[in-house]
Write a protein that holds these residues in place. Structure first.
Motif, PDB file in Angstrom:
ATOM      1  N   GLY A  78       0.793  -1.222   0.000  1.00  0.00           N
ATOM      2  CA  GLY A  78       0.000   0.000   0.000  1.00  0.00           C
ATOM      3  C   GLY A  78       0.826   1.274   0.000  1.00  0.00           C
ATOM      4  N   LYS A  79       2.133   1.153   0.137  1.00  0.00           N
ATOM      5  CA  LYS A  79       3.010   2.328   0.172  1.00  0.00           C
ATOM      6  C   LYS A  79       3.385   2.752  -1.247  1.00  0.00           C
ATOM      7  CE  LYS A  79       3.721   2.578   4.715  1.00  0.00           C
ATOM      8  NZ  LYS A  79       2.603   1.896   5.269  1.00  0.00           N
ATOM      9  N   THR A  80       3.635   4.043  -1.402  1.00  0.00           N
ATOM     10  CA  THR A  80       4.174   4.520  -2.666  1.00  0.00           C
ATOM     11  C   THR A  80       5.619   4.045  -2.766  1.00  0.00           C
ATOM     12  OG1 THR A  80       5.028   6.579  -1.744  1.00  0.00           O
ATOM     13  CG2 THR A  80       2.741   6.605  -2.582  1.00  0.00           C
ATOM     14  N   LEU A  81       6.158   4.063  -3.968  1.00  0.00           N
ATOM     15  CA  LEU A  81       7.557   3.659  -4.138  1.00  0.00           C
ATOM     16  C   LEU A  81       8.483   4.572  -3.341  1.00  0.00           C
ATOM     17  CD1 LEU A  81       7.680   2.788  -7.941  1.00  0.00           C
ATOM     18  CD2 LEU A  81       7.440   1.245  -5.995  1.00  0.00           C
ATOM     19  N   SER A  82       8.174   5.847  -3.307  1.00  0.00           N
ATOM     20  CA  SER A  82       8.986   6.802  -2.556  1.00  0.00           C
ATOM     21  C   SER A  82       8.949   6.496  -1.056  1.00  0.00           C
ATOM     22  CB  SER A  82       8.482   8.222  -2.827  1.00  0.00           C
ATOM     23  OG  SER A  82       9.187   9.150  -2.054  1.00  0.00           O
ATOM     24  N   ASP A  83       7.756   6.257  -0.517  1.00  0.00           N
ATOM     25  CA  ASP A  83       7.628   5.924   0.910  1.00  0.00           C
ATOM     26  C   ASP A  83       8.313   4.599   1.220  1.00  0.00           C
ATOM     27  OD1 ASP A  83       6.207   8.250   1.369  1.00  0.00           O
ATOM     28  OD2 ASP A  83       4.243   7.268   1.372  1.00  0.00           O
ATOM     29  N   ALA A  84       8.185   3.632   0.323  1.00  0.00           N
ATOM     30  CA  ALA A  84       8.815   2.327   0.526  1.00  0.00           C
ATOM     31  C   ALA A  84      10.332   2.472   0.564  1.00  0.00           C
ATOM     32  CB  ALA A  84       8.403   1.354  -0.576  1.00  0.00           C
ATOM     33  N   ARG A  85      10.883   3.260  -0.341  1.00  0.00           N
ATOM     34  CA  ARG A  85      12.336   3.476  -0.349  1.00  0.00           C
ATOM     35  C   ARG A  85      12.798   4.134   0.950  1.00  0.00           C
ATOM     36  NH1 ARG A  85      11.270   5.088  -5.994  1.00  0.00           N
ATOM     37  NH2 ARG A  85      12.000   3.385  -7.318  1.00  0.00           N
ATOM     38  N   GLU A  86      12.016   5.068   1.460  1.00  0.00           N
ATOM     39  CA  GLU A  86      12.357   5.735   2.722  1.00  0.00           C
ATOM     40  C   GLU A  86      12.347   4.736   3.884  1.00  0.00           C
ATOM     41  OE1 GLU A  86      11.188   9.730   5.277  1.00  0.00           O
ATOM     42  OE2 GLU A  86       9.789   9.005   3.759  1.00  0.00           O
ATOM     43  N   ILE A  87      11.372   3.855   3.902  1.00  0.00           N
ATOM     44  CA  ILE A  87      11.306   2.817   4.940  1.00  0.00           C
ATOM     45  C   ILE A  87      12.499   1.883   4.807  1.00  0.00           C
ATOM     46  CG2 ILE A  87      10.003   0.789   5.717  1.00  0.00           C
ATOM     47  CD1 ILE A  87       7.443   2.473   4.971  1.00  0.00           C
TER      48      ILE A  87
END
Length: 140
Positions: A78-87
């Protein structure tokens, strides 16, 4: 975090991992393995409009790799690619004893003391490094 709770969460994610099955032909797949142990996982992921729609996995791995994959899946769907990369970056920083934002990691914080067992760092990072490589190849 309480050590007993940490152990319980890791074992629960090992014994009952989220989305442990293969993806169909609509999924991309990346293999991740550790040549020095049994860890060999196929990670299947589906992305649509810059968002992770689903992740699943199959294969054999130790308790740390399996549980880390399960918790990673719960965290990233459910995360955006940008949010996933940050995580992913914050998780990798945590494992490598660098500055990180624990608020972003949620349940992934159960691995915050894995550095106490340096030989387990590879196990905890294995699915994350592979998924990062896959996501970095995706256009936003």
């Amino acid at each position: 975090m309480d050590k007993n709770l940490r152990r319980e969460l890791i074992l629960d994610n090992f014994n009952n991992p989220m989305n442990k099955h293969t993806g169909d032909e609509s999924y991309f797949m990346i293999n991740t393995n550790n040549e020095s142990c049994i860890d060999n996982l196929d990670i299947y992921y589906k992305i649509n409009d810059g968002k992770i729609i689903d992740i699943c996995f199959d294969g054999e791995a130790c308790a740390i790799s399996t549980s880390a994959t399960s918790v990673m899946i719960k965290t990233l769907i459910g995360k955006t690619l940008s949010d996933a990369r940050e995580i992913l970056t914050n998780y990798e920083n945590m494992i490598n004893e660098q500055e990180y934002d624990s608020d972003l990691l949620g349940e992934l914080n159960i691995y915050d003391e894995i550095y106490l067992q340096p030989n387990r760092k590879t196990c905890a990072l294995l699915p994350f490094k592979s998924l990062r490589k896959a996501l970095d190849a995706c256009e936003e």
